[in-house]
Design an enzyme around this catalytic site. Structure first.
Site, mmCIF file in Angstrom:
data_model
loop_
_atom_site.group_PDB
_atom_site.id
_atom_site.type_symbol
_atom_site.label_atom_id
_atom_site.label_comp_id
_atom_site.label_asym_id
_atom_site.label_seq_id
_atom_site.Cartn_x
_atom_site.Cartn_y
_atom_site.Cartn_z
ATOM 1 N N ASP A 255 0.808 -1.211 0.000
ATOM 2 C CA ASP A 255 0.000 0.000 0.000
ATOM 3 C C ASP A 255 0.845 1.266 0.000
ATOM 4 O OD1 ASP A 255 -2.749 -0.471 -0.241
ATOM 5 O OD2 ASP A 255 -2.715 -1.498 1.698
ATOM 6 N N ASP A 256 1.706 1.376 -0.989
ATOM 7 C CA ASP A 256 2.470 2.607 -1.209
ATOM 8 C C ASP A 256 3.508 2.928 -0.149
ATOM 9 O OD1 ASP A 256 1.601 3.237 -3.616
ATOM 10 O OD2 ASP A 256 0.196 4.793 -3.020
ATOM 11 N N ALA A 257 3.806 1.996 0.724
ATOM 12 C CA ALA A 257 4.878 2.288 1.670
ATOM 13 C C ALA A 257 6.213 2.034 0.986
ATOM 14 C CB ALA A 257 4.744 1.410 2.900
ATOM 15 N N GLY B 165 4.814 7.927 -1.002
ATOM 16 C CA GLY B 165 4.655 6.843 -0.045
ATOM 17 C C GLY B 165 5.337 7.183 1.257
ATOM 18 N N ARG C 268 -1.101 2.618 -11.947
ATOM 19 C CA ARG C 268 -0.841 4.043 -12.131
ATOM 20 C C ARG C 268 -0.167 4.350 -13.463
ATOM 21 N NH1 ARG C 268 -1.547 4.493 -6.500
ATOM 22 N NH2 ARG C 268 0.134 3.386 -5.458
#
Lengths: 598, 378
Positions: free
Chosen positions: A217-219, A369, A401
């Site tokens: 999740d974008d970390a 992130g 994306r």
């Protein structure tokens, strides 16, 4: 007959609008009339409009005649030799400015190779459609439009070096990146603006892979050793100020260590950092809520008589304290005079912010992130030649994306690092992928940027090939340490007796309307009651008239001031409701509370 | 739930008629004997009890949340299909809001008309679609000229039958009683009985005249024919459900309008309830969202139980609440407080909102139950 308007005013009629336009344009290009005059023929209105007024947005274009641009190689050479300037080009009628009206009559070619006989103008460069911060993005035409937009938005939030005269500035809040770098994959605007002085990020080695699930999740995952070497350190400067104000009646603030006994005296311990003059010394380390400048002020709202009484009782403690939740070291102190001639003290605090879990970072392609895990270098995956990534980015961030520009930037960054030179790859004239691949192959790498990598913890190689390259990353001005906040008990607002709102006021987090609904949906009635009792109070209520009664503790008696009755019961309710009944009373509504027997 | 099953004997459970009917049909289909049937009923009763809610459950809020949570996702993806044939209907969140607000006239009301078997073919359907479309005089006119001297409007028609022309003029005469109409071949002249007319008046009259509806059903602006399976279906823009009945070709039993108020006035409130459910369900379905019908049914029931369609909101369901404080806490606080004080109303604190306000136990969920008597104590 065609109407002719000058700046919106009718000036005459013509049968040959084309001729008028031709003449005006010719004279403008020859320099006989101002180059700021624009003329347009509006076919649907059959009107010629000449505009000379201010406030029109105009943009430069190269004039094209018979399919040939007027700007020639000779011009460019002369400009390079500094024999010619921009204004010379306008004077010579090579370049002209069009406004919105005249643009309607123009047929503009985007690139020289597209030129035909019909074209009237040529764009200086396709890049001019991009704004300032968007021009900083490499390979934007390979990204989806919204990502380019996000990318340029986040560029504005990046921590960098925004000014060069920092020691002389006293900004209320300033973030400075330590050892800020210039992107190795740059664009034309980096050169134009000389961004060596004002860069806002770091070139990091990025591996696109998953790692223990800590980058989902974008970390992102960051290399601890890189951080220890100084990666993405930044300083937060914050200015606190105190003014020695003068009041009516000849009283004034006193700056110094407050004496015990005054109102709001917090105890001797609070002033332990203060020297005798009441202002902290530079390089003192302070923690939250500690005093920077000791100050006392005379009490406000003094009655007519009290005004002349000076004593400890009429002095209030008004020291400047460090913000709640912030610490740091005193950096600089300025002592000057304010506009009113009062003594003004400004203290600049400096706080080192090292990357920690929760800090926000972003590349130049709208890929933001937060750090999810910081792991030591020895546990990080490494490549065949021992390269260890600084950042591990999750591959799931790419397909949905569609930021192909990010991949190309990493590829170009890798080439740049291997070749030891900065590459310039601006929008619409990028270094082609094929060329990057060729150079990579020449340097002995796989041309698609993928490498075999090994698990730092087990030493086993990963079964898949991992895309690794160099990208420019920015540290954004959303640091957890500035945002983290918690409260158990704390200050309440005077009016409603409910907890204050906001981090700076040590506020609570509101359990709002929709959250309330969730508790009801669960049927958790008692939890709901407990959550909402932050302002519960016991109110004495008169049983006869249903209004708030008085509890006289000195006489140990409860009575109703309205009806004089003494049948009074204590009712527990939220203070907000008591306030509501009070407000209803003020608008002449009688809120009679009917209290049932227990 | 299990406890409930233990305490309630399944024999006491009464199944709704619809479920019993369904059991009947299934039994016939599968040819079950009475023993098997009894077993089936037992299982169904168990399931029926399992899916019923328990006392104290906040069904209203659960329904509201179940509808509004998917609705938040709707806002972000509302698509319009450009160029596709058909009537453009308002979809997505705007339509959902329209339904819950019980808007008198939907922004795009449409009818879906089916045809009787005899007329279920292309030519007939197209003919019906053409006749029901509202047409103004403008559609039949070739040229219009103004006779400024005699203050007359001359209208030359397109090629139409003479009898049709006479009919049209007769209809027209009914609508414009102040004017004298004379026919001459396929043209007509209009003369005002009033002599003092300015040119401006004449122009105005001309415009009004051309916009006069001559044929078709009122407010049906457009009608197209679509083939759905074996059926030729007429879809219209604009709705007039009452008038459609009189068309012999149209199978009124199957026809449908998305204007729920029309359904209510023509077919009654129960039909309107079904139409509301259908509309909400379809709107959500088009967005790829699935909500249990029972949530929708609860909302629609509260909207229709009074016999007319009431909107959810200030002037409808929320405005009908009993508790003063609940109403005051929703919208128009001062209005409700002042009115209540004038009438000396009493709030009994039975609602949830009031009890949250005064920080008392809410009468729902675990807060709904209390000990009435302590046994074993004198």
């Amino acid at each position: 007959m065609t109407d002719v308007f000058l700046d919106g005013e009718f000036i005459g009629l013509t049968e040959k609008p084309d001729e008028i336009i031709k003449t005006v344009k010719e004279k403008r290009r020859e320099g006989q009339i101002s180059d700021q005059i624009n003329i347009a023929y509006l076919q649907y209105l059959d009107v010629v409009r000449i505009l000379t007024d201010s406030g029109r947005t105009r943009r430069p274009l190269i004039i094209v005649e018979n399919g040939k641009p007027k700007l020639t190689k000779q011009h460019l050479e002369k400009i390079e030799q500094r024999k010619m300037t921009w204004s010379d080009l306008i004077k010579e009628g090579v370049i002209e400015f069009l406004d919105a009206e005249e643009e309607e009559n123009a047929y503009v070619a985007l690139r020289p190779e597209n030129l035909t006989e019909e074209h009237t103008h040529l764009e200086l460069d396709p890049t001019v459609i991009l704004g300032l911060s968007t021009s900083f993005l490499p390979y934007p035409e390979f990204d989806r439009g919204d990502r380019v937009n996000f990318g340029s938005k986040m560029m504005g939030q990046s921590i960098g070096v925004y000014s060069l005269n920092l020691p002389m500035r006293i900004d209320t809040k300033a973030n400075i990146l330590v050892y800020s770098q210039v992107p190795i994959v740059k664009t034309h605007i980096n050169e134009v603006l000389k961004d060596e002085n004002h860069s806002g990020g770091k070139n990091v080695v990025v591996a696109i892979m998953s790692f223990e699930g800590y980058n989902m999740d974008d970390a992102i995952i960051m290399n601890k050793s890189s951080i220890e070497r100084g990666l993405f350190w930044s300083y937060l400067f914050r200015t606190y100020e105190a003014e020695k104000k003068r009041y009516m009646g000849g009283q004034e603030d006193v700056i110094g260590i407050p004496e015990p006994g005054i109102r709001g005296y917090p105890g001797e311990d609070a002033y332990k950092h203060l020297p005798e003059d009441g202002i902290v010394n530079p390089e003192t380390e302070l923690k939250e809520d500690e005093v920077l400048i000791g100050k006392v002020s005379p009490l406000r709202f003094l009655g007519s008589l009290d005004q002349f009484i000076t004593g400890l009782e009429n002095i209030r403690e008004t020291s400047v304290k460090l913000r709640h939740g912030e610490g740091g070291i005193v950096d600089r102190i300025f002592i000057t005079e304010s506009n009113d001639g009062n003594k003004l003290i400004k203290v600049v605090m400096r706080d080192l912010k090292r990357p920690e879990i929760g800090d926000k970072f972003a590349s130049r392609h709208g890929q933001k992130g937060v750090i999810g895990l910081i792991i030591p270098q020895e546990d990080m995956p490494f490549t065949e030649d021992g390269t260890i990534p600084d950042v591990i980015f999750n591959p799931h961030g790419i397909p949905s994306r569609m930021t192909i520009g990010q991949l190309l930037e990493m590829l170009a960054g890798k080439v740049s690092a291997l070749e030891g030179k900065r590459l310039s790859s601006p929008a619409f004239h990028p270094i082609p992928e094929s060329e990057l691949r060729k150079t990579l192959e020449k340097d002995g790498f796989k041309n698609d940027g993928k490498e075999t990598m090994y698990d730092g913890q087990t030493g086993k190689h990963y079964s898949g090939q991992i895309f690794i390259g160099n990208a420019f990353y920015q540290k954004l001005d959303h640091l957890v340490s500035n945002k983290i906040h918690a409260r158990s008990r704390g200050p309440v607002t005077l009016l409603t007796k409910q907890p204050t709102e906001g981090k700076s006021k040590k506020g609570g987090l509101r359990l709002g309307e929709m959250e309330k609904d969730c508790l009801i949906a669960q049927g958790a009635a008692l939890v709901l009651k407990e959550r909402f009792d932050s302002d519960k109070t016991k109110v004495p209520i008169c049983k006869d008239c249903g209004l708030v009664a008085i509890n006289d503790r000195t006489k140990n008696r409860k009575y109703c001031p309205v009806c004089g009755g003494s049948k009074v019961v204590d009712v527990e309710m939220s203070y907000a409701f008591k306030l509501l009944t009070d407000e209803m009373k003020s608008m002449l509504i009688y809120p009679k509370l009917i209290v049932k027997e227990e | 739930m299990s406890e409930k099953l233990q305490t309630t004997s399944l024999d006491d459970v009464i199944l709704p008629i619809k479920i019993l009917d369904e059991i009947e049909t299934v039994c016939k289909e599968k040819k079950l004997n009475s023993n098997q049937k009894e077993k089936l009923i037992q299982i169904i009763k168990k399931e029926y009890m399992n899916s019923s809610f328990e006392p104290g459950e906040a069904i209203g809020i659960v329904s509201a949340q179940s509808i509004s949570e998917p609705a938040t996702q709707m806002t972000m993806r509302t698509f319009h299909f450009a160029g596709s044939s058909g009537i453009q209907v308002t979809l997505g969140l705007p339509r959902l809001i329209e339904i819950f607000d019980a808007k008198k006239e939907p922004t795009t009301s449409t009818m879906t008309l089916y045809l009787k078997k005899k007329y279920n073919n292309k030519t007939d359907s197209e003919r019906v679609a053409d006749t029901i479309t509202e047409k103004s005089l403008r559609n039949f006119v070739e040229t219009v000229s103004l006779d400024l001297v005699n203050k007359r409007i001359r209208i030359k028609f397109k090629k139409i039958k003479k009898s049709d022309l006479k009919d049209t003029v007769a209809k027209l005469q009914k609508k414009v009683k102040d004017y004298k109409i004379s026919i001459k071949e396929n043209a007509m002249a209009l003369e005002s009985k009033e002599k003092q007319l300015t040119i401006k008046d004449l122009q105005r009259i001309k415009k009004r005249l051309l916009d006069l509806a001559v044929t078709g059903i009122q407010s049906v602006k457009n009608a197209i024919v679509v083939k759905e399976g074996d059926d030729w279906v007429i879809k219209t823009l604009g709705s007039n459900f009452l008038k459609v009945q009189s068309f012999e070709e149209i199978d009124f039993m199957r026809s449908y309008t998305n204007n729920v108020h029309e359904v209510a006035s023509v077919l009654g409130i129960e039909a309107a309830r079904m139409a509301l459910i259908k509309e909400i369900k379809n709107t959500m379905k088009q967005q790829g969202l699935d909500i249990d019908v029972r949530h929708i049914m609860l909302v629609v029931d509260t909207m229709t139980f009074s016999g007319e369609i009431k909107p959810i909101g200030r002037y409808g369901v929320a405005g009908m609440k009993q508790s003063i404080l609940t109403r005051a806490g929703f919208e128009e606080t001062i209005k409700h407080l002042v009115k209540a004080s004038l009438r000396q109303e009493e709030d009994t604190f039975n609602a949830i909102f009031d009890n949250v306000m005064v920080n008392q136990l809410v009468p729902i969920g675990t807060g709904m139950f209390d000990l009435i008597a302590k046994l074993g104590e004198e």
